[in-house]
Design a protein around this motif. Sequence first.
Motif, PDB file in Angstrom:
ATOM      1  N   ALA A   1      -5.950   3.175 -34.250  1.00 13.79           N
ATOM      2  CA  ALA A   1      -5.265   4.107 -35.113  1.00 13.79           C
ATOM      3  C   ALA A   1      -6.315   4.698 -36.314  1.00 13.79           C
ATOM      4  CB  ALA A   1      -4.320   3.602 -36.443  1.00 13.79           C
ATOM      5  N   GLU A   2      -7.531   4.134 -36.471  1.00 11.31           N
ATOM      6  CA  GLU A   2      -8.585   4.133 -36.564  1.00 11.31           C
ATOM      7  C   GLU A   2      -9.686   4.781 -35.877  1.00 11.31           C
ATOM      8  OE1 GLU A   2     -13.079   2.199 -38.360  1.00 11.31           O
ATOM      9  OE2 GLU A   2     -11.269   0.728 -37.295  1.00 11.31           O
ATOM     10  N   ARG A   3      -9.625   4.965 -34.474  1.00 17.65           N
ATOM     11  CA  ARG A   3     -10.109   6.009 -33.642  1.00 17.65           C
ATOM     12  C   ARG A   3      -9.504   7.098 -33.302  1.00 17.65           C
ATOM     13  NH1 ARG A   3     -12.698   6.898 -28.228  1.00 17.65           N
ATOM     14  NH2 ARG A   3     -10.980   7.967 -27.597  1.00 17.65           N
ATOM     15  N   ALA A   4      -8.574   7.413 -33.671  1.00 17.53           N
ATOM     16  CA  ALA A   4      -7.409   8.392 -33.392  1.00 17.53           C
ATOM     17  C   ALA A   4      -8.212   9.586 -34.926  1.00 17.53           C
ATOM     18  CB  ALA A   4      -6.336   8.461 -33.859  1.00 17.53           C
ATOM     19  N   GLY A   5      -8.226   8.216 -35.783  1.00 14.52           N
ATOM     20  CA  GLY A   5      -8.809   9.562 -37.562  1.00 14.52           C
ATOM     21  C   GLY A   5     -10.246   9.593 -36.012  1.00 14.52           C
ATOM     22  N   LYS A   6     -10.952   9.421 -36.512  1.00 14.16           N
ATOM     23  CA  LYS A   6     -13.011   9.241 -35.648  1.00 14.16           C
ATOM     24  C   LYS A   6     -12.018  10.864 -35.082  1.00 14.16           C
ATOM     25  CE  LYS A   6     -15.156   5.089 -36.251  1.00 14.16           C
ATOM     26  NZ  LYS A   6     -15.971   4.616 -35.165  1.00 14.16           N
ATOM     27  N   VAL A   7     -11.335  10.789 -33.623  1.00 13.45           N
ATOM     28  CA  VAL A   7     -10.933  11.648 -33.272  1.00 13.45           C
ATOM     29  C   VAL A   7     -10.810  12.853 -34.119  1.00 13.45           C
ATOM     30  CG1 VAL A   7      -9.797  12.989 -31.279  1.00 13.45           C
ATOM     31  CG2 VAL A   7     -10.644  10.405 -30.303  1.00 13.45           C
ATOM     32  N   ILE A   8     -10.159  12.509 -34.754  1.00 12.25           N
ATOM     33  CA  ILE A   8      -9.445  14.377 -35.380  1.00 12.25           C
ATOM     34  C   ILE A   8     -10.638  14.278 -36.153  1.00 12.25           C
ATOM     35  CG2 ILE A   8      -7.778  14.591 -37.198  1.00 12.25           C
ATOM     36  CD1 ILE A   8      -5.722  12.757 -35.837  1.00 12.25           C
ATOM     37  N   LYS A   9     -11.244  13.651 -36.517  1.00  9.39           N
ATOM     38  CA  LYS A   9     -12.489  13.808 -37.988  1.00  9.39           C
ATOM     39  C   LYS A   9     -13.320  14.327 -37.009  1.00  9.39           C
ATOM     40  CE  LYS A   9     -15.682  12.479 -41.581  1.00  9.39           C
ATOM     41  NZ  LYS A   9     -16.242  12.990 -40.493  1.00  9.39           N
ATOM     42  N   SER A  10     -13.927  14.600 -35.926  1.00 12.48           N
ATOM     43  CA  SER A  10     -14.339  14.729 -34.815  1.00 12.48           C
ATOM     44  C   SER A  10     -14.407  16.408 -35.044  1.00 12.48           C
ATOM     45  CB  SER A  10     -14.942  14.329 -33.732  1.00 12.48           C
ATOM     46  OG  SER A  10     -15.331  12.961 -33.845  1.00 12.48           O
ATOM     47  N   VAL A  11     -12.881  16.035 -34.321  1.00 10.41           N
ATOM     48  CA  VAL A  11     -12.259  17.793 -34.374  1.00 10.41           C
ATOM     49  C   VAL A  11     -12.576  18.346 -35.053  1.00 10.41           C
ATOM     50  CG1 VAL A  11      -9.963  19.187 -32.845  1.00 10.41           C
ATOM     51  CG2 VAL A  11     -10.534  17.608 -32.322  1.00 10.41           C
ATOM     52  N   HIS A  12     -12.109  17.710 -36.015  1.00 12.35           N
ATOM     53  CA  HIS A  12     -11.907  19.090 -37.164  1.00 12.35           C
ATOM     54  C   HIS A  12     -13.316  19.451 -37.813  1.00 12.35           C
ATOM     55  CE1 HIS A  12     -10.372  20.098 -40.824  1.00 12.35           C
ATOM     56  NE2 HIS A  12     -11.300  19.695 -41.889  1.00 12.35           N
ATOM     57  N   ASP A  13     -14.326  18.448 -38.073  1.00 11.57           N
ATOM     58  CA  ASP A  13     -15.503  18.577 -38.126  1.00 11.57           C
ATOM     59  C   ASP A  13     -16.449  19.719 -36.777  1.00 11.57           C
ATOM     60  OD1 ASP A  13     -15.879  17.121 -40.006  1.00 11.57           O
ATOM     61  OD2 ASP A  13     -17.020  15.974 -39.181  1.00 11.57           O
ATOM     62  N   PHE A  14     -16.016  19.513 -35.534  1.00 12.79           N
ATOM     63  CA  PHE A  14     -16.145  21.079 -34.720  1.00 12.79           C
ATOM     64  C   PHE A  14     -15.824  21.814 -35.018  1.00 12.79           C
ATOM     65  CE2 PHE A  14     -14.964  23.086 -30.615  1.00 12.79           C
ATOM     66  CZ  PHE A  14     -16.268  22.573 -30.412  1.00 12.79           C
ATOM     67  N   VAL A  15     -14.005  22.023 -35.138  1.00 13.43           N
ATOM     68  CA  VAL A  15     -13.321  23.288 -35.683  1.00 13.43           C
ATOM     69  C   VAL A  15     -14.387  24.314 -36.790  1.00 13.43           C
ATOM     70  CG1 VAL A  15     -11.384  24.460 -36.093  1.00 13.43           C
ATOM     71  CG2 VAL A  15     -11.365  22.626 -34.158  1.00 13.43           C
ATOM     72  N   ARG A  16     -14.435  23.606 -37.410  1.00 16.87           N
ATOM     73  CA  ARG A  16     -15.360  24.034 -39.221  1.00 16.87           C
ATOM     74  C   ARG A  16     -16.638  24.300 -39.305  1.00 16.87           C
ATOM     75  NH1 ARG A  16     -11.217  26.642 -41.596  1.00 16.87           N
ATOM     76  NH2 ARG A  16      -9.439  25.252 -42.049  1.00 16.87           N
ATOM     77  N   ARG A  17     -17.150  23.794 -37.772  1.00 19.41           N
ATOM     78  CA  ARG A  17     -18.720  23.859 -37.545  1.00 19.41           C
ATOM     79  C   ARG A  17     -19.318  23.242 -38.640  1.00 19.41           C
ATOM     80  NH1 ARG A  17     -18.413  25.345 -32.613  1.00 19.41           N
ATOM     81  NH2 ARG A  17     -17.992  27.242 -32.067  1.00 19.41           N
ATOM     82  N   ARG A  18     -18.741  22.243 -39.260  1.00 17.91           N
ATOM     83  CA  ARG A  18     -20.033  21.418 -39.837  1.00 17.91           C
ATOM     84  C   ARG A  18     -20.857  20.732 -39.233  1.00 17.91           C
ATOM     85  NH1 ARG A  18     -15.203  18.875 -42.341  1.00 17.91           N
ATOM     86  NH2 ARG A  18     -14.809  20.979 -43.961  1.00 17.91           N
ATOM     87  N   ASP A  19     -22.058  20.395 -40.194  1.00 18.31           N
ATOM     88  CA  ASP A  19     -23.061  19.808 -39.327  1.00 18.31           C
ATOM     89  C   ASP A  19     -22.856  18.059 -38.644  1.00 18.31           C
ATOM     90  OD1 ASP A  19     -25.375  21.668 -40.046  1.00 18.31           O
ATOM     91  OD2 ASP A  19     -25.592  20.581 -41.993  1.00 18.31           O
ATOM     92  N   HIS A  20     -22.994  18.451 -36.900  1.00 19.83           N
ATOM     93  CA  HIS A  20     -22.563  17.111 -36.691  1.00 19.83           C
ATOM     94  C   HIS A  20     -23.232  15.751 -36.547  1.00 19.83           C
ATOM     95  CE1 HIS A  20     -20.121  20.318 -34.453  1.00 19.83           C
ATOM     96  NE2 HIS A  20     -21.243  20.768 -34.333  1.00 19.83           N
ATOM     97  N   VAL A  21     -22.516  15.215 -36.213  1.00 17.41           N
ATOM     98  CA  VAL A  21     -22.952  14.012 -36.884  1.00 17.41           C
ATOM     99  C   VAL A  21     -23.338  13.845 -35.811  1.00 17.41           C
ATOM    100  CG1 VAL A  21     -22.875  11.401 -38.100  1.00 17.41           C
ATOM    101  CG2 VAL A  21     -21.448  13.516 -38.475  1.00 17.41           C
ATOM    102  N   ARG A  22     -25.327  13.289 -35.536  1.00 19.29           N
ATOM    103  CA  ARG A  22     -25.999  12.930 -34.761  1.00 19.29           C
ATOM    104  C   ARG A  22     -26.333  11.055 -34.559  1.00 19.29           C
ATOM    105  NH1 ARG A  22     -27.806  17.216 -31.286  1.00 19.29           N
ATOM    106  NH2 ARG A  22     -25.672  18.692 -31.511  1.00 19.29           N
ATOM    107  N   GLU A  23     -25.776  10.171 -33.914  1.00 19.30           N
ATOM    108  CA  GLU A  23     -25.953   8.706 -34.171  1.00 19.30           C
ATOM    109  C   GLU A  23     -27.643   8.599 -32.880  1.00 19.30           C
ATOM    110  OE1 GLU A  23     -22.712   6.615 -34.240  1.00 19.30           O
ATOM    111  OE2 GLU A  23     -21.776   8.327 -34.178  1.00 19.30           O
ATOM    112  N   VAL A  24     -27.721   7.233 -32.821  1.00 21.28           N
ATOM    113  CA  VAL A  24     -28.114   6.730 -31.807  1.00 21.28           C
ATOM    114  C   VAL A  24     -26.736   5.806 -31.125  1.00 21.28           C
ATOM    115  CG1 VAL A  24     -30.360   5.199 -30.870  1.00 21.28           C
ATOM    116  CG2 VAL A  24     -30.668   6.993 -33.128  1.00 21.28           C
TER     117      VAL A  24
END
Length: 698
Positions: free
Chosen positions: A519-542
Amino acid sequence: MVHYADCFEDVIVRQEFPAQTANADALNVSQPALRLPSTVRRRTLWGALVLLVAALLAMLIWLAGIYETSQVQARVERDAAEAVGDIRAAFTRNVQGLQVLQYADPTPNSWVIDAGSFLSEHREILRLEWRDSALRLQAHVDTPFRAPAFDRQGRSEVQSEVAVACANARRFSGPAYASSYFVPMADGLGQEVMEFCLPLQNGSKLTGYLIASYALRDVLERSLTRPVTRNYQISFTEGDGTRLAVFGSSRRGSRIFTARQLMDLPGTTLVLRMDSWRAAPDLFPNVLTALVTLVSIALVSVLGLLGEDMRRRFKAEHDLADVLAFRKAMEDSLVTGLRARDLQGRTTYVNPAFCQMVGFSTEELLEHSASAPYWPPEFGEEYRHRELVRHAGNVPPREGYESVFMRKDGSRFPVLIFEAPLINAQGVQTGWMSALLDVSEQRRLEELSRAGLERLQATARLATVGEMASLLSHELNQPLAVISGYAAGSLNLLRADPQGAGEIGTELSLAVQRIAEQAERAGKVIKSVHDFVRRRDHVREVVAPQALLDDILPLVHLQARQLSVRVQTEVEPGTPFALCDRTMVEQVLLNLARNGMQAMDTPQIMERSLLIRVRGLKANGTSKRWVEFSVADLGAGIAPEVQQQLFKPFFTTKAEGMGLGLSLCRTVVEQHGDALEFSANLPHGTVFTFTLPAADVA
Ligand code: ADP
């Protein structure tokens, strides 16, 4: 286009393109086209012609002069002969007159009277003597016109001449003459005198002589007619040319025509010389010379006119060469192909632009008869038909028509053709003139803009999908949070009573924990998609590559089990950490793995194996490092027609597919600075590869 066609018609169609000019090199205005004869050769020919004509004219005039001279000479000869006749006749008349003196047996006194009157009528006779048979003087009379000639020189001095004359007379039994002699006169001058002796006979008996002394000059003066004496200098000469008596004066400095005639008299011979003081024939002495001169003048005039005509012709040729050179330069500089064809469809002219366009040489283009070498074989029949329609008199459209031509290398290209009738100088149509434009570049640009438009439409659709995804993600967040909350609550409850649950409790708490994680992962996916669609700054991590794989492997295995696929992972030792949007990259890996497994889901594929490899790369020439991910399957591979559209949004070959997976993957990879590539996997299947930038820390 219409405007262009108008210009073309105005400028070109009224020109005539003879077939020969097609051999452009013939007229080459670099400029072999119009080769004029060399000036030197032309001048030599002209010089020779003028010389010949001048020589001919000079010869004609010379011959005419010679002819005229011979005519004059002949006339002088004729006049001399007539003069001799006249003098002879005068002598004969005198002989008769003298015979009359003795007719009536005169006494010396009566004879003197008769003789005196005779002398007064005959000025040329200086003295008349009547002598007996022994040459003794009976009576004599001197001319009344001058002093007696023989006063100064006694008559006895000339006795010998008288004797010779009478001896001759005796010999001839008739009148005779003696050679002339010079008698000095009182005035210091003198004159040539010739003795004449007429024997006097009584029956056959010689009774005496009648002697007449002729003054030769007066003989000439009295015997000849006026026209003769006016036109000639007449003289008696000796055999060596010495003049004895001259009558008439010569004109000095002018050419003299001379005629000599022998005048045989009984006992002596006189030479009559006639000098014509008429000048040599004038320049135009007669019709012949005048005619020759006229013809000469006409000839010279014609030559002059001819020269002028030639000059004009050379100038016209020169101007024409200039015009042709200009026209050729213009044709050569055109980028529009030009082609002229006769009414039988044979090409009679092509310009360099056209040759360049189709790749054939001028000779190759002019050689063909039935069909042009630049006609694609598959359209040959159609084009022939089009020509037949044209020749039937149907005027092609002014705005041109489109056709396809073939280059020498076999490639086809579209052309725009403008055709117009070719009219010659007499206003008769001799063929067709075409201007051709290669429109392949234009077509390519049109294709590009069409593809751009399609992409724009797809993007618009994507945007809508993005909006929907954003909306969905927003809507799903709530239930996911609730699921997560309930899962956490359930877990807490299970942990609070560890004995109550037993083994089932342990299993249950593990399942609930998995539910909470997903559920947490689904939430993250949804957030990423949301960010991607909104063209927010992508979070880059190592992220360690292995960690990325670990995250997706449970889900991958889940599907692998269903499709009987063996999944292998390989992480090359020393592979650096990647700097990336972790969730999205996991999504990419998941997508690629799922596609690969689905590609092997056919009965023909026996060995179903998916290999996910990760390795470190060093960029050429820089210290920058990359982490390369590849997902290789052993499926049937990707067909060429599918390859072209692989990354197109909404393209799918699957019944339930969305066609967004690869498009999304490419966008994510491109956002990380690389491109998603694919190649064939050996012996079969496909390998998708992408790289992520390596983090500075290993
Ligand atoms: P979807 O999976 O929904 O069809 P995708 O964008 O992921 O959409 O894929 C588009 C198409 O690309 C697929 O329908 C499939 O035909 C082809 N494809 C993708 N990956 C592979 C692969 N590994 N092997 C063969 N075909 C593939």
